[in-house]
Design a protein around this motif. Structure first.
Motif, PDB file in Angstrom:
ATOM      1  N   GLY A 102       9.088   6.253  -0.339  1.00 46.29           N
ATOM      2  CA  GLY A 102      10.105   7.024  -1.048  1.00 46.29           C
ATOM      3  C   GLY A 102       9.586   8.341  -1.588  1.00 46.29           C
ATOM      4  N   ALA A 103      10.390   8.941  -2.457  1.00 49.33           N
ATOM      5  CA  ALA A 103      10.082  10.269  -2.990  1.00 49.33           C
ATOM      6  C   ALA A 103       9.040  10.223  -4.104  1.00 49.33           C
ATOM      7  N   THR A 104       8.879   9.063  -4.714  1.00 45.95           N
ATOM      8  CA  THR A 104       7.856   8.904  -5.760  1.00 45.95           C
ATOM      9  C   THR A 104       7.017   7.670  -5.428  1.00 45.95           C
ATOM     10  N   HIS A 119      -1.991  -1.470  -3.913  1.00 44.86           N
ATOM     11  CA  HIS A 119      -3.237  -0.715  -3.731  1.00 44.86           C
ATOM     12  C   HIS A 119      -2.980   0.656  -3.125  1.00 44.86           C
ATOM     13  N   ASP A 120      -3.454   1.697  -3.784  1.00 44.81           N
ATOM     14  CA  ASP A 120      -3.294   3.070  -3.292  1.00 44.81           C
ATOM     15  C   ASP A 120      -4.013   3.268  -1.959  1.00 44.81           C
ATOM     16  N   ALA A 121      -3.306   3.864  -0.980  1.00 46.33           N
ATOM     17  CA  ALA A 121      -3.971   4.265   0.267  1.00 46.33           C
ATOM     18  C   ALA A 121      -5.107   5.239  -0.035  1.00 46.33           C
ATOM     19  N   ALA A 122      -4.992   5.917  -1.162  1.00 42.67           N
ATOM     20  CA  ALA A 122      -5.966   6.943  -1.532  1.00 42.67           C
ATOM     21  C   ALA A 122      -7.253   6.364  -2.140  1.00 42.67           C
ATOM     22  N   ARG A 123      -7.380   5.030  -2.154  1.00 42.58           N
ATOM     23  CA  ARG A 123      -8.638   4.395  -2.632  1.00 42.58           C
ATOM     24  C   ARG A 123      -9.249   3.629  -1.464  1.00 42.58           C
ATOM     25  N   VAL A 161       0.849  -1.201   0.000  1.00 37.32           N
ATOM     26  CA  VAL A 161       0.000   0.000   0.000  1.00 37.32           C
ATOM     27  C   VAL A 161       0.883   1.249   0.000  1.00 37.32           C
ATOM     28  N   PRO A 162       1.099   1.859  -1.175  1.00 36.10           N
ATOM     29  CA  PRO A 162       1.851   3.116  -1.183  1.00 36.10           C
ATOM     30  C   PRO A 162       1.022   4.198  -0.499  1.00 36.10           C
ATOM     31  N   ALA A 163       1.583   4.790   0.546  1.00 38.21           N
ATOM     32  CA  ALA A 163       0.850   5.756   1.371  1.00 38.21           C
ATOM     33  C   ALA A 163       1.749   6.924   1.756  1.00 38.21           C
ATOM     34  N   ALA A 164       2.808   7.145   0.989  1.00 38.77           N
ATOM     35  CA  ALA A 164       3.815   8.133   1.377  1.00 38.77           C
ATOM     36  C   ALA A 164       3.655   9.475   0.672  1.00 38.77           C
ATOM     37  N   GLY A 165       2.549   9.651  -0.072  1.00 37.61           N
ATOM     38  CA  GLY A 165       2.363  10.912  -0.810  1.00 37.61           C
ATOM     39  C   GLY A 165       1.929  12.045   0.105  1.00 37.61           C
ATOM     40  N   ARG A 166       2.097  13.271  -0.373  1.00 35.21           N
ATOM     41  CA  ARG A 166       1.719  14.445   0.423  1.00 35.21           C
ATOM     42  C   ARG A 166       0.246  14.799   0.249  1.00 35.21           C
ATOM     43  N   GLY A 167      -0.316  14.469  -0.906  1.00 42.77           N
ATOM     44  CA  GLY A 167      -1.699  14.869  -1.163  1.00 42.77           C
ATOM     45  C   GLY A 167      -1.820  16.336  -1.529  1.00 42.77           C
ATOM     46  N   GLU A 168      -0.897  16.809  -2.373  1.00 43.75           N
ATOM     47  CA  GLU A 168      -0.882  18.233  -2.768  1.00 43.75           C
ATOM     48  C   GLU A 168      -2.228  18.679  -3.348  1.00 43.75           C
ATOM     49  N   ARG A 169      -2.819  17.824  -4.184  1.00 43.72           N
ATOM     50  CA  ARG A 169      -4.056  18.240  -4.875  1.00 43.72           C
ATOM     51  C   ARG A 169      -5.262  18.282  -3.950  1.00 43.72           C
ATOM     52  N   LEU A 170      -5.138  17.660  -2.778  1.00 41.38           N
ATOM     53  CA  LEU A 170      -6.229  17.688  -1.805  1.00 41.38           C
ATOM     54  C   LEU A 170      -6.194  18.988  -0.997  1.00 41.38           C
ATOM     55  N   PRO A 211      -0.645  14.582   5.598  1.00 36.65           N
ATOM     56  CA  PRO A 211      -0.456  13.741   4.403  1.00 36.65           C
ATOM     57  C   PRO A 211      -1.771  13.028   4.089  1.00 36.65           C
ATOM     58  N   LYS A 212      -2.055  12.882   2.790  1.00 36.07           N
ATOM     59  CA  LYS A 212      -3.381  12.404   2.368  1.00 36.07           C
ATOM     60  C   LYS A 212      -3.808  11.105   3.044  1.00 36.07           C
ATOM     61  N   ALA A 213      -2.896  10.147   3.162  1.00 37.84           N
ATOM     62  CA  ALA A 213      -3.256   8.833   3.713  1.00 37.84           C
ATOM     63  C   ALA A 213      -3.746   8.937   5.155  1.00 37.84           C
ATOM     64  N   VAL A 255       2.632  -1.543   4.306  1.00 35.94           N
ATOM     65  CA  VAL A 255       2.327  -0.131   4.074  1.00 35.94           C
ATOM     66  C   VAL A 255       3.627   0.644   3.889  1.00 35.94           C
ATOM     67  N   ALA A 256       3.715   1.435   2.824  1.00 33.67           N
ATOM     68  CA  ALA A 256       4.860   2.338   2.631  1.00 33.67           C
ATOM     69  C   ALA A 256       4.432   3.711   3.123  1.00 33.67           C
ATOM     70  N   ALA A 257       4.882   4.050   4.331  1.00 29.58           N
ATOM     71  CA  ALA A 257       4.441   5.271   5.014  1.00 29.58           C
ATOM     72  C   ALA A 257       5.357   6.441   4.659  1.00 29.58           C
ATOM     73  N   GLU A 259       8.910   4.539  -6.224  1.00 28.22           N
ATOM     74  CA  GLU A 259       9.912   4.178  -5.214  1.00 28.22           C
ATOM     75  C   GLU A 259       9.238   3.583  -3.968  1.00 28.22           C
ATOM     76  N   SER A 260       8.105   4.147  -3.571  1.00 23.63           N
ATOM     77  CA  SER A 260       7.385   3.619  -2.404  1.00 23.63           C
ATOM     78  C   SER A 260       6.967   2.169  -2.653  1.00 23.63           C
ATOM     79  N   VAL A 261       6.474   1.879  -3.845  1.00 22.23           N
ATOM     80  CA  VAL A 261       6.062   0.507  -4.167  1.00 22.23           C
ATOM     81  C   VAL A 261       7.282  -0.414  -4.135  1.00 22.23           C
TER      82      VAL A 261
HETATM   83  N1  CTP Z   1       2.471   7.758  -2.949  1.00 20.34           N
HETATM   84  C1  CTP Z   1       3.539   7.179  -2.262  1.00 20.34           C
HETATM   85  N2  CTP Z   1       4.769   7.777  -2.295  1.00 20.34           N
HETATM   86  C2  CTP Z   1       4.947   8.934  -2.968  1.00 20.34           C
HETATM   87  C3  CTP Z   1       3.870   9.515  -3.698  1.00 20.34           C
HETATM   88  C4  CTP Z   1       2.626   8.892  -3.676  1.00 20.34           C
HETATM   89  O1  CTP Z   1       3.389   6.146  -1.606  1.00 20.34           O
HETATM   90  N3  CTP Z   1       6.146   9.495  -2.951  1.00 20.34           N
HETATM   91  C5  CTP Z   1       1.132   7.111  -2.850  1.00 20.34           C
HETATM   92  C6  CTP Z   1       0.087   8.051  -2.249  1.00 20.34           C
HETATM   93  O2  CTP Z   1       0.213   8.075  -0.823  1.00 20.34           O
HETATM   94  C7  CTP Z   1      -1.218   7.468  -2.746  1.00 20.34           C
HETATM   95  C8  CTP Z   1      -0.810   6.761  -4.062  1.00 20.34           C
HETATM   96  O3  CTP Z   1       0.616   6.760  -4.105  1.00 20.34           O
HETATM   97  O4  CTP Z   1      -1.763   6.491  -1.871  1.00 20.34           O
HETATM   98  C9  CTP Z   1      -1.411   7.455  -5.271  1.00 20.34           C
HETATM   99  O5  CTP Z   1      -0.831   8.726  -5.430  1.00 20.34           O
HETATM  100  P1  CTP Z   1      -1.605  10.116  -5.463  1.00 20.34           P
HETATM  101  O6  CTP Z   1      -3.070   9.930  -5.509  1.00 20.34           O
HETATM  102  O7  CTP Z   1      -0.943  10.964  -6.488  1.00 20.34           O
HETATM  103  O8  CTP Z   1      -1.302  10.680  -3.968  1.00 20.34           O
HETATM  104  P2  CTP Z   1      -0.355  11.881  -3.563  1.00 20.34           P
HETATM  105  O9  CTP Z   1       0.923  11.794  -4.329  1.00 20.34           O
HETATM  106  O10 CTP Z   1      -0.305  11.866  -2.085  1.00 20.34           O
HETATM  107  O11 CTP Z   1      -1.226  13.147  -4.026  1.00 20.34           O
HETATM  108  P3  CTP Z   1      -0.735  14.403  -4.902  1.00 20.34           P
HETATM  109  O12 CTP Z   1      -0.201  13.830  -6.184  1.00 20.34           O
HETATM  110  O13 CTP Z   1      -1.980  15.219  -5.071  1.00 20.34           O
HETATM  111  O14 CTP Z   1       0.313  15.089  -4.068  1.00 20.34           O
END
Ligand code: CTP
Ligand code: MG
Length: 251
Positions: A86-88, A110-114, A12-21, A26-28, A56-58, A91-93
């Motif tokens: 990771g940074a992308t 599976h995306d944490a965002a679903r 579960v990639p969950a390391a994103g910031r959630g910029e668009r939200l 962090p979005k997760a 989970v990739a936090a 990379e998290s996957v």
């Molecule tokens: N993700 C991740 N590591 C990153 C970037 C994204 O694990 N460096 C994960 C997010 O946490 C999310 C999934 O990939 O569960 C799908 O990405 P996305 O919907 O784009 O989430 P974010 O990158 O957090 O949102 P945004 O692009 O708006 O910043």
């Protein structure tokens, strides 16, 4: 395939910031019905009998917080592990995949965002991999017509063409893979990046990496409730879906 190999592990990639939200946690870790998106997503996977382990990739600075969060939501009965992402997304996957025991042969990503993916979708994806597909994506038909344009941010964008909508699908997660195939395409992508990249547009999902290196990907039916929480309006929709489920069956 031995018994443990037939049980899937999920990353579960969950390391994103959630910029668009918009601004906030962090979005997760943002809440839906009082529960973090990540907890919903992990529960949705854990509900499937096909899934034996969830990794989970936090966010790298939030590993301890995520461990505590998962514990506090009563998920400690399942085999759930947390690694630093990771940074992308890619990379998290890759980092999550590296934490899966060698004998596991089926991996779901599976995306944490679903958070609201129905268990039937998880089961169907895992079953298709078990039946022999190396890469499986759940997908739904598109409501909108799609046009390809010449990118011109902020200005009018000339239309190049309009793909036949009947042949297009919007893809969701969990995506399912033969583990060796997924590990191989991630390793190849990493090697390409290290060599300076290829100039082709970045791949935005794991199945896309399999395609990129010539593997065969198949689509199974997804579900409208498996949508990704990306923008603020998606959170409004997710709250409404969750309220409807809770009203229907004390979810
Ligand atoms: N993700 C991740 N590591 C990153 C970037 C994204 O694990 N460096 C994960 C997010 O946490 C999310 C999934 O990939 O569960 C799908 O990405 P996305 O919907 O784009 O989430 P974010 O990158 O957090 O949102 P945004 O692009 O708006 O910043
Ligand atoms: Mg993102």
């Amino acid at each position: 395939m031995n018994a443990s190999a037939a049980v899937a592990a999920a990353v579960v990639p969950a390391a994103g910031r959630g910029e668009r939200l918009g601004p906030g946690a962090p979005k997760a870790l943002r809440e839906l019905g009082g529960v973090p998106l990540l907890v919903h997503a992990v529960r949705a996977l854990a509900r499937s009998r096909a899934v034996g382990l969830v990794v989970v990739a936090a966010p790298a600075d939030g590993v301890a917080e995520v461990v505590a969060l998962l514990d506090s939501h009563g998920l400690d009965g399942k085999d759930i592990r947390v690694v630093a992402g990771g940074a992308t997304r890619q990379e998290s996957v890759r980092l999550g995949l590296a934490a899966i025991p060698e004998d596991v042969e089926i991996v779901l990503v599976h995306d944490a965002a679903r958070p609201l993916v129905p268990v039937e979708v998880v089961d169907a994806v895992a079953a298709a991999v078990r039946a022999g597909a190396v890469a499986v994506v759940p997908a739904v038909p598109l409501a909108d017509t799609v046009k390809r344009v010449e990118s011109n941010p902020g200005g009018p964008e000339p239309v190049l063409d309009t793909p036949d909508r009947a042949t297009l699908r919007a893809v969701q997660t969990p995506q399912g893979f033969d583990r060796a195939t997924l590990a191989e395409v991630h390793a190849k992508a990493l090697a390409e990046e290290a060599a300076g990249g290829t100039g082709v547009p970045p791949v935005t999902d794991d199945a896309g990496l399999v395609e990129r290196f010539g593997g065969r990907v198949v689509v199974v039916p997804g579900h409208e409730e498996a949508f990704k929480v990306t923008r603020p309006l998606d959170l409004v929709l997710a709250e409404a879906v969750l309220a409807r489920r809770r009203a229907a069956d004390a979810y």
